[in-house]
Write a protein that holds these residues in place. Sequence first.
Motif, PDB file in Angstrom:
ATOM      1  N   SER A  62      32.584  33.403  46.424  1.00 51.87           N
ATOM      2  CA  SER A  62      32.837  33.518  47.862  1.00 51.87           C
ATOM      3  C   SER A  62      31.721  32.879  48.680  1.00 51.87           C
ATOM      4  O   SER A  62      31.992  32.167  49.661  1.00 51.87           O
ATOM      5  CB  SER A  62      32.993  35.000  48.241  1.00 51.87           C
ATOM      6  N   VAL A  63      30.466  33.098  48.294  1.00 50.09           N
ATOM      7  CA  VAL A  63      29.350  32.544  49.052  1.00 50.09           C
ATOM      8  C   VAL A  63      29.329  31.019  48.954  1.00 50.09           C
ATOM      9  O   VAL A  63      29.135  30.318  49.955  1.00 50.09           O
ATOM     10  CB  VAL A  63      28.014  33.136  48.568  1.00 50.09           C
ATOM     11  N   LEU A  64      29.558  30.492  47.745  1.00 53.15           N
ATOM     12  CA  LEU A  64      29.578  29.039  47.585  1.00 53.15           C
ATOM     13  C   LEU A  64      30.725  28.416  48.377  1.00 53.15           C
ATOM     14  O   LEU A  64      30.559  27.370  49.012  1.00 53.15           O
ATOM     15  CB  LEU A  64      29.707  28.675  46.100  1.00 53.15           C
ATOM     16  N   GLY A  65      31.896  29.051  48.324  1.00 56.74           N
ATOM     17  CA  GLY A  65      33.015  28.541  49.104  1.00 56.74           C
ATOM     18  C   GLY A  65      32.715  28.540  50.592  1.00 56.74           C
ATOM     19  O   GLY A  65      33.050  27.582  51.309  1.00 56.74           O
ATOM     20  N   LEU A  66      32.044  29.600  51.067  1.00 55.68           N
ATOM     21  CA  LEU A  66      31.692  29.675  52.484  1.00 55.68           C
ATOM     22  C   LEU A  66      30.677  28.597  52.861  1.00 55.68           C
ATOM     23  O   LEU A  66      30.791  27.948  53.908  1.00 55.68           O
ATOM     24  CB  LEU A  66      31.133  31.061  52.794  1.00 55.68           C
ATOM     25  N   LEU A  67      29.678  28.381  52.010  1.00 62.74           N
ATOM     26  CA  LEU A  67      28.648  27.391  52.300  1.00 62.74           C
ATOM     27  C   LEU A  67      29.218  25.975  52.326  1.00 62.74           C
ATOM     28  O   LEU A  67      28.918  25.179  53.233  1.00 62.74           O
ATOM     29  CB  LEU A  67      27.525  27.487  51.266  1.00 62.74           C
ATOM     30  N   LEU A 117      39.353  22.299  48.992  1.00 58.42           N
ATOM     31  CA  LEU A 117      38.150  23.016  48.575  1.00 58.42           C
ATOM     32  C   LEU A 117      38.492  24.407  48.064  1.00 58.42           C
ATOM     33  O   LEU A 117      38.014  24.831  47.002  1.00 58.42           O
ATOM     34  CB  LEU A 117      37.173  23.106  49.748  1.00 58.42           C
ATOM     35  N   GLY A 118      39.336  25.125  48.806  1.00 58.98           N
ATOM     36  CA  GLY A 118      39.743  26.456  48.355  1.00 58.98           C
ATOM     37  C   GLY A 118      40.485  26.421  47.033  1.00 58.98           C
ATOM     38  O   GLY A 118      40.263  27.255  46.152  1.00 58.98           O
ATOM     39  N   ILE A 119      41.358  25.435  46.881  1.00 61.42           N
ATOM     40  CA  ILE A 119      42.111  25.329  45.637  1.00 61.42           C
ATOM     41  C   ILE A 119      41.205  24.965  44.477  1.00 61.42           C
ATOM     42  O   ILE A 119      41.408  25.401  43.335  1.00 61.42           O
ATOM     43  CB  ILE A 119      43.242  24.298  45.803  1.00 61.42           C
TER      44      ILE A 119
END
Length: 287
Positions: free
Chosen positions: A260-265, A217-219
């Motif tokens: 950042s927010v989408l990655g966190l969600l 997901l991060g990549i």
Amino acid sequence: MTEKSLNASSFSINKVETQPGVAARLLPGWLRNWRTPDVLLRLISPVVLLLLWELASELGWIPPRIIAAPSQIGGTLWAMIVSGELGRHLLVSLQRALFGLSIGVSIGVVAALITGLSKRGEVILDSPMQMLRTIPSLALVPLFILWFGIGEFTKIALIVTGTTFPVYLNLFAGIRNIDPKLIEAANTLGLNRRELIWHVILPGSLPSFFVGLRYSLGISWLALVFVEQINTTAGIGYLASDARDFMRTDVIVICLLIYSVLGLLIDGLIRTLERFALAWRPSFVRN
């Protein structure tokens, strides 16, 4: 009353007031039991930082060409939401990221099952996977452009390339690191190979799979930032690239916040799925 008795009375009153717990008992019950929520405590430092940032911008210590003030960023964000511009670009980016992630995860899972469950499969497939893993995804850009052009297929292919290997490596390790005692117990109970895989190996490798999924997901977001700057007309990366040309630091900060927010969600969503899927697993973490 003599001065001596007045001093004695004053001393006794002060002594009572300074006794521990006296002041607390005078407070209402709800106030005595009040405990600041952890969410509010976590918000203190970000709010203070934003206030200092706004103050420095108002005083001219931070020029707009370096970074815009929080108030300007908030105004620009609201205008983009109202106009629908942000939603349109966000939808395009989500489609690219999730589509590429789903393909990459599927390839990684299939390859890990082949190599993890079969010695012959490991001999045939693991070496090419390890060779491809060591090639940086960005180094494939010129070749992909020559093969597939500069359309959507190239962008999706780059995301797939980056998200396949974390899932493959972690799931492969999870399959091979199953506790031998569990396999021995399954054989003792008379489980055949298919039942052994379904009831023992796959559930036991799920924790490793979710670790790989979170890495992928991060990549996928990192790859998305790059691919959306290759001949695109929509997407959060396109917004950031366009804002760079016009020195719009407020739009650039908005794009970074969205990433950042989408990655966190999405990471939170995966963690929720992990808790449900691994409800059987004991945990040493306590509240």
